[in-house]
Write a protein that holds these residues in place. Structure first.
Motif, PDB file in Angstrom:
ATOM      1  N   CYS A  14       0.793  -1.247   0.053  1.00 14.14           N
ATOM      2  CA  CYS A  14      -0.001   0.096   0.045  1.00 14.14           C
ATOM      3  C   CYS A  14       0.579   1.152  -0.120  1.00 14.14           C
ATOM      4  O   CYS A  14       1.921   1.027   0.318  1.00 14.14           O
ATOM      5  N   LEU A  15       0.303   2.414  -0.303  1.00 16.71           N
ATOM      6  CA  LEU A  15       0.834   3.585  -0.407  1.00 16.71           C
ATOM      7  C   LEU A  15       1.693   3.991   0.900  1.00 16.71           C
ATOM      8  O   LEU A  15       2.708   4.437   0.962  1.00 16.71           O
ATOM      9  N   CYS A  16       1.294   3.520   2.059  1.00 20.29           N
ATOM     10  CA  CYS A  16       1.832   3.699   3.482  1.00 20.29           C
ATOM     11  C   CYS A  16       3.301   3.160   3.523  1.00 20.29           C
ATOM     12  O   CYS A  16       4.075   3.780   4.140  1.00 20.29           O
ATOM     13  N   TYR A  18       5.311   3.236   0.959  1.00 24.20           N
ATOM     14  CA  TYR A  18       6.248   4.075   0.018  1.00 24.20           C
ATOM     15  C   TYR A  18       6.080   5.783   0.651  1.00 24.20           C
ATOM     16  O   TYR A  18       7.000   6.281  -0.170  1.00 24.20           O
ATOM     17  N   ILE A  19       5.419   5.950   1.447  1.00 23.81           N
ATOM     18  CA  ILE A  19       5.254   7.310   1.808  1.00 23.81           C
ATOM     19  C   ILE A  19       6.318   7.922   2.696  1.00 23.81           C
ATOM     20  O   ILE A  19       6.636   9.123   3.046  1.00 23.81           O
ATOM     21  N   THR A  27       9.895  -1.841   1.645  1.00 23.53           N
ATOM     22  CA  THR A  27       8.711  -2.261   1.039  1.00 23.53           C
ATOM     23  C   THR A  27       8.450  -3.698   0.197  1.00 23.53           C
ATOM     24  O   THR A  27       7.537  -3.985  -0.199  1.00 23.53           O
ATOM     25  N   CYS A  43       3.023   7.468   7.636  1.00 20.29           N
ATOM     26  CA  CYS A  43       2.550   6.255   7.197  1.00 20.29           C
ATOM     27  C   CYS A  43       1.244   5.625   7.841  1.00 20.29           C
ATOM     28  O   CYS A  43       0.340   5.097   7.152  1.00 20.29           O
ATOM     29  N   ALA A  46      -1.736   7.290   6.206  1.00 24.93           N
ATOM     30  CA  ALA A  46      -2.105   6.808   4.600  1.00 24.93           C
ATOM     31  C   ALA A  46      -2.494   5.263   4.820  1.00 24.93           C
ATOM     32  O   ALA A  46      -2.800   4.830   3.638  1.00 24.93           O
TER      33      ALA A  46
END
Length: 163
Positions: A14-16, A18-19, A27, A43, A46
């Motif tokens: 999920c985006l969390c 990568y943020i 990741t 994170c 997100a």
């Protein structure tokens, strides 16, 4: 502050993951490196599954509570503990639906009781009460399922933190 991830509810990829501005999240595995994490919370905000929580690195000293507050908490906690025992006896039912309901009920009673004991000052790892309670449980072995090794390890970790 630092982020922790509950892998049981994590949706993965999920985006969390990568943020993170510091690169604390791996990741590939979803693990969060506590040494890199600054606790910014990006994170956690997100995360679509709410699997990431921001927790303190050091817990504050527990605030004292008056006897007027603590005594009712103990009464309530004991009633939740009795409910847990009743639900546990129901979990032996032949009916799978009843058994599943009883297990959920038992867990609910346990969590409510833990919250009350925590509020009364007994479930905070850094409190003297927890150490005394664990030692009592280790010495008296009231429950054959009690994780004695885990309790001894926790006591050792708490002593190391005091140094």
């Amino acid at each position: 502050m630092r982020a922790i991830r509950n892998s049981a509810i994590c949706l993965k990829d999920c985006l969390c993951l990568y943020i993170c501005p510091t690169g604390a999240t791996d990741t590939e595995t979803g693990q969060i490196d506590a040494n890199k994490c600054t606790g910014c919370g990006m994170c956690a905000r997100a995360c679509p599954a709410h699997a990431i929580t921001i927790v303190p690195k050091v817990y504050p000293v527990q605030q004292p509570k008056t006897k007027k507050v603590v005594e009712p908490l103990y009464v309530l906690a004991k009633s939740w503990a009795k409910g847990e025992l009743i639900a546990d006896s129901l979990s032996r039912s032949e009916n799978p639906v009843e058994r599943q309901f009883a297990v959920a009920l038992r867990e609910s009673f346990r969590r409510q009781g833990e919250d009350l004991f925590r509020e009364a000052g007994y479930m905070l790892p850094q409190s003297k009460n927890v150490r005394e309670m664990l030692m009592n449980m280790i010495m008296n072995e009231m429950d054959p399922n009690f994780p004695k090794d885990a309790a001894l390890k926790l006591l050792q970790l708490l002593q190391e933190q005091d140094r």
